[in-house]
Design a protein around this motif. Structure first.
Motif, PDB file in Angstrom:
ATOM      1  N   THR A   2      43.395  26.847  40.132  1.00 44.38           N
ATOM      2  CA  THR A   2      44.702  26.346  39.724  1.00 44.38           C
ATOM      3  C   THR A   2      45.150  27.097  38.481  1.00 44.38           C
ATOM      4  O   THR A   2      44.430  27.954  37.954  1.00 44.38           O
ATOM      5  CB  THR A   2      44.676  24.821  39.489  1.00 44.38           C
ATOM      6  OG1 THR A   2      46.022  24.335  39.431  1.00 44.38           O
ATOM      7  CG2 THR A   2      43.944  24.448  38.212  1.00 44.38           C
ATOM      8  N   SER A   3      46.340  26.758  38.002  1.00 44.53           N
ATOM      9  CA  SER A   3      46.882  27.460  36.841  1.00 44.53           C
ATOM     10  C   SER A   3      46.260  26.934  35.552  1.00 44.53           C
ATOM     11  O   SER A   3      45.636  25.871  35.515  1.00 44.53           O
ATOM     12  CB  SER A   3      48.400  27.289  36.785  1.00 44.53           C
ATOM     13  OG  SER A   3      48.734  25.966  36.401  1.00 44.53           O
ATOM     14  N   GLU A   4      46.478  27.674  34.489  1.00 51.31           N
ATOM     15  CA  GLU A   4      45.928  27.320  33.180  1.00 51.31           C
ATOM     16  C   GLU A   4      46.440  25.965  32.703  1.00 51.31           C
ATOM     17  O   GLU A   4      45.663  25.115  32.252  1.00 51.31           O
ATOM     18  CB  GLU A   4      46.307  28.416  32.182  1.00 51.31           C
ATOM     19  CG  GLU A   4      45.756  28.234  30.785  1.00 51.31           C
ATOM     20  CD  GLU A   4      46.166  29.383  29.879  1.00 51.31           C
ATOM     21  OE1 GLU A   4      45.317  29.848  29.100  1.00 51.31           O
ATOM     22  OE2 GLU A   4      47.344  29.821  29.941  1.00 51.31           O
TER      23      GLU A   4
ATOM     24  N   HIS B 216      45.049  23.097  34.796  1.00 51.89           N
ATOM     25  CA  HIS B 216      43.631  22.898  34.490  1.00 51.89           C
ATOM     26  C   HIS B 216      43.464  22.132  33.185  1.00 51.89           C
ATOM     27  O   HIS B 216      42.605  21.236  33.082  1.00 51.89           O
ATOM     28  CB  HIS B 216      42.916  24.242  34.410  1.00 51.89           C
ATOM     29  CG  HIS B 216      41.449  24.108  34.174  1.00 51.89           C
ATOM     30  ND1 HIS B 216      40.834  24.545  33.021  1.00 51.89           N
ATOM     31  CD2 HIS B 216      40.473  23.545  34.932  1.00 51.89           C
ATOM     32  CE1 HIS B 216      39.541  24.278  33.091  1.00 51.89           C
ATOM     33  NE2 HIS B 216      39.291  23.676  34.230  1.00 51.89           N
TER      34      HIS B 216
ATOM     35  N   TYR C  85      35.573  26.669  37.559  1.00 55.05           N
ATOM     36  CA  TYR C  85      37.013  26.934  37.503  1.00 55.05           C
ATOM     37  C   TYR C  85      37.310  28.421  37.515  1.00 55.05           C
ATOM     38  O   TYR C  85      36.703  29.195  36.777  1.00 55.05           O
ATOM     39  CB  TYR C  85      37.602  26.303  36.242  1.00 55.05           C
ATOM     40  CG  TYR C  85      39.031  26.714  35.957  1.00 55.05           C
ATOM     41  CD1 TYR C  85      40.035  26.505  36.900  1.00 55.05           C
ATOM     42  CD2 TYR C  85      39.376  27.316  34.750  1.00 55.05           C
ATOM     43  CE1 TYR C  85      41.343  26.886  36.646  1.00 55.05           C
ATOM     44  CE2 TYR C  85      40.684  27.693  34.485  1.00 55.05           C
ATOM     45  CZ  TYR C  85      41.660  27.479  35.443  1.00 55.05           C
ATOM     46  OH  TYR C  85      42.954  27.860  35.194  1.00 55.05           O
ATOM     47  N   GLU C  86      38.271  28.801  38.357  1.00 57.29           N
ATOM     48  CA  GLU C  86      38.787  30.167  38.358  1.00 57.29           C
ATOM     49  C   GLU C  86      40.303  30.093  38.263  1.00 57.29           C
ATOM     50  O   GLU C  86      40.958  29.467  39.103  1.00 57.29           O
ATOM     51  CB  GLU C  86      38.369  30.924  39.614  1.00 57.29           C
ATOM     52  CG  GLU C  86      38.837  32.363  39.602  1.00 57.29           C
ATOM     53  CD  GLU C  86      38.005  33.273  40.492  1.00 57.29           C
ATOM     54  OE1 GLU C  86      38.423  34.420  40.707  1.00 57.29           O
ATOM     55  OE2 GLU C  86      36.938  32.832  40.964  1.00 57.29           O
ATOM     56  N   ILE C  87      40.844  30.711  37.246  1.00 57.17           N
ATOM     57  CA  ILE C  87      42.280  30.644  37.015  1.00 57.17           C
ATOM     58  C   ILE C  87      43.032  31.402  38.104  1.00 57.17           C
ATOM     59  O   ILE C  87      42.632  32.477  38.534  1.00 57.17           O
ATOM     60  CB  ILE C  87      42.637  31.200  35.616  1.00 57.17           C
ATOM     61  CG1 ILE C  87      44.122  30.969  35.312  1.00 57.17           C
ATOM     62  CG2 ILE C  87      42.264  32.666  35.492  1.00 57.17           C
ATOM     63  CD1 ILE C  87      44.503  31.309  33.878  1.00 57.17           C
TER      64      ILE C  87
ATOM     65  N   ARG D 219      47.581  33.944  32.274  1.00 55.82           N
ATOM     66  CA  ARG D 219      47.371  33.153  31.064  1.00 55.82           C
ATOM     67  C   ARG D 219      48.577  33.295  30.143  1.00 55.82           C
ATOM     68  O   ARG D 219      49.208  34.354  30.073  1.00 55.82           O
ATOM     69  CB  ARG D 219      46.111  33.615  30.326  1.00 55.82           C
ATOM     70  CG  ARG D 219      44.832  33.411  31.121  1.00 55.82           C
ATOM     71  CD  ARG D 219      43.610  33.766  30.295  1.00 55.82           C
ATOM     72  NE  ARG D 219      42.400  33.675  31.090  1.00 55.82           N
ATOM     73  CZ  ARG D 219      41.731  32.550  31.317  1.00 55.82           C
ATOM     74  NH1 ARG D 219      42.173  31.415  30.784  1.00 55.82           N
ATOM     75  NH2 ARG D 219      40.634  32.540  32.054  1.00 55.82           N
TER      76      ARG D 219
ATOM     77  N   ASN E 291      46.180  37.183  38.088  1.00 54.01           N
ATOM     78  CA  ASN E 291      45.024  36.443  38.603  1.00 54.01           C
ATOM     79  C   ASN E 291      45.256  35.922  40.023  1.00 54.01           C
ATOM     80  O   ASN E 291      45.165  34.722  40.296  1.00 54.01           O
ATOM     81  CB  ASN E 291      44.677  35.285  37.661  1.00 54.01           C
ATOM     82  CG  ASN E 291      44.218  35.773  36.300  1.00 54.01           C
ATOM     83  OD1 ASN E 291      43.302  36.575  36.192  1.00 54.01           O
ATOM     84  ND2 ASN E 291      44.886  35.311  35.249  1.00 54.01           N
TER      85      ASN E 291
END
Length: 483
Positions: free
Chosen positions: A91-93, A96, A129-131, A135, A210
């Motif tokens: 998911t996005s920063e 998250h 977690y993987e962005i 960012r 990403n």
């Protein structure tokens, strides 16, 4: 990836449904399967063994009807007797950050295996977690100032503090939540960057977008430009070499609204002098008093093209909802009827656009979608789709049909023969109840019902004072295929 993209609907009901299963989908491409949101009852719909086959979870935003089972999934992965993998989260920063904050109460403490101690457990012990998505170059951070004091500052990725001429923190008097006010370097206007810029902008976001690449060769990309929901939210785009499937998330798709968001210059109404405003690093109040423009032209341009050539799963409402597209507004959206499946709607809705439903299986091949029933692919070719009281119906035009489709100021409704419906009559239809992808004539006798047998065949059960009896009935779907 020769078989396209398979979409299984775990839940598609509206947020306040009395009979639905909230929101959740399983996307399968090749041997990889991903969950899109986890508001639907995962253990009921997939089961423990099914969850072990999931490659990862994507979350569009943090409303509970979209992430209700997030902490249960994390706990299952940690404590299941034969399964100890962490949840692979994409998911996005910003989303998250919200997940970390909202899940702490359920995850950060537990008992030791012998129940003798209360121990702390790190979020990272549950979640891998993987962005997905870039960012942010700037964020609000709490910084130690010495003597036990801390302060809020806007920090860039190099750790430098952004001065008040570039960025300010506005703390809401209602929620105490700090929000970032940023001066766009091109227009010199004060904006809220999370809303103003699309992910493609390198002014506020990093160059690395990403995009996640699965071992099967397809990609998962977070999209932001057309997603307008209030809370941090993103859509997700699954792309193979031939197919594109987009989950738009909860959002209002309205071209007139979008145009106003980027064209309208707003006048600041600060409760202070211009000199005080320019010098302030932290302001208490409503950030909307200081925002001069909501969207950038870049975001608008990307929003109107975000769904080009894609099959779109899009949320719908019938009551002019603030965060879903109103059915009457579809004609003023970027959506195309032949490439859109409507979801997350009310318990009762009538639509000329295809409606989602729990436990449906869709297959996306190229730029078309089909319903998968057993090993067959069927086109979605009904003239009207209708949901009511937990049942799903399709209607096919027939001049002698028992039901009339009415247009009531842009909203559709059904009325039975002999009963006046609201609005203007459009056409008559024969109505069929859909059971496991098969079509059966809608029952008019309250003492009759359909029942699915263990062998998968459907019986018409008729009840009398003496008892009940059933007989196997014919599936009409093949008859109704249009050439």
């Amino acid at each position: 990836m020769k078989d396209g993209i398979t979409l299984y609907v775990l839940g598609d009901s509206g947020p306040f449904s009395r009979m639905g299963k909230s929101i959740g989908y399983r996307v399968t491409i090749g041997k990889s399967s991903y969950l899109v949101d986890c508001g639907a009852p995962l253990f009921q719909q997939i089961g423990g063994h099914g969850l072990k086959e999931i490659s990862g979870l994507t979350v569009t935003h943090c409303h509970d009807d979209h992430k209700r089972w997030f902490t249960d999934l994390a706990l299952f992965n940690m404590y299941a007797a034969d399964f100890t993998n962490r949840v692979s989260l994409l998911t996005s920063e910003a989303i998250h950050d919200d997940l970390v904050a909202t899940s702490a109460a359920a995850l950060d403490r537990s008992l030791t295996r012998d129940s003798s101690k209360v121990i702390d457990i790190a979020y990272e012990d549950y979640i891998d977690y993987e962005i997905v998505g870039p960012r942010a170059r700037y964020r609000i951070t709490s910084v130690e100032e010495g003597n036990g004091k801390t302060g809020l500052y806007v920090i860039d990725t190099a750790g430098n503090v952004a001065g008040p001429e570039k960025a300010k923190i506005v703390i809401s008097n209602k929620t105490r939540r700090p929000r970032l006010l940023f001066r766009d370097p091109d227009s010199k206007e004060w904006i809220e960057p999370e809303n103003y810029y699309p992910f493609s902008s390198n002014v506020f976001y990093g160059e690395d977008k990403n995009i996640y690449r699965d071992k099967e060769g397809f990609t998962i990309e977070a999209i932001k430009a057309p997603v307008w929901h209030g809370v941090p939210a993103v859509g997700f785009k699954f792309s193979t070499d031939k197919e594109t499937l987009v989950f738009s998330s909860d959002t209002v798709n309205d071209l007139d609204l979008w145009k106003r968001l980027y064209t309208k210059k707003r006048k600041q109404t600060p409760g202070m002098s211009k000199k005080e405003f320019e010098a302030a690093s932290v302001i208490y109040g409503d950030i909307n008093d200081y925002i001069e423009r909501v969207w950038s032209k870049e975001r608008y341009d990307q929003a109107i093209h975000a769904y080009d050539s894609a099959i779109v799963i899009h949320d719908i409402s019938v009551n002019a909802g603030a965060v879903h597209t109103d059915y009457r507004g579809l004609k003023n959206s970027t959506l195309k009827q032949n490439r859109t499946i409507l979801t997350h709607g009310p318990d009762k809705i009538t639509s000329e656009w295809v409606l989602c439903n729990s436990e449906k299986n869709f297959r996306i091949k190229g730029n078309k979608f089909f319903e998968k029933v057993d090993d067959r692919l069927y086109p979605l070719n009904a003239d009207v789709y209708h949901k009511d009281a937990g049942k799903y119906y399709v209607g096919y035009k027939n001049e002698r049909g028992l039901y009339t489709v009415n247009d009531n100021e842009g909203l559709l409704d059904l009325s039975r023969e002999g009963a006046a419906g609201p609005g203007r009559p459009l056409f008559k239809v024969d109505l069929y109840e859909v059971i496991a992808g098969r079509f059966y004539p809608k029952l008019e006798d309250e003492n009759s019902s359909y029942r699915t047998r263990k062998d998968g065949r459907v019986e018409l059960v008729e009840s009398t004072e003496e008892g009940s009896r059933g007989r196997i009935v014919e599936d009409y779907r093949d008859r109704l295929l249009k050439k």
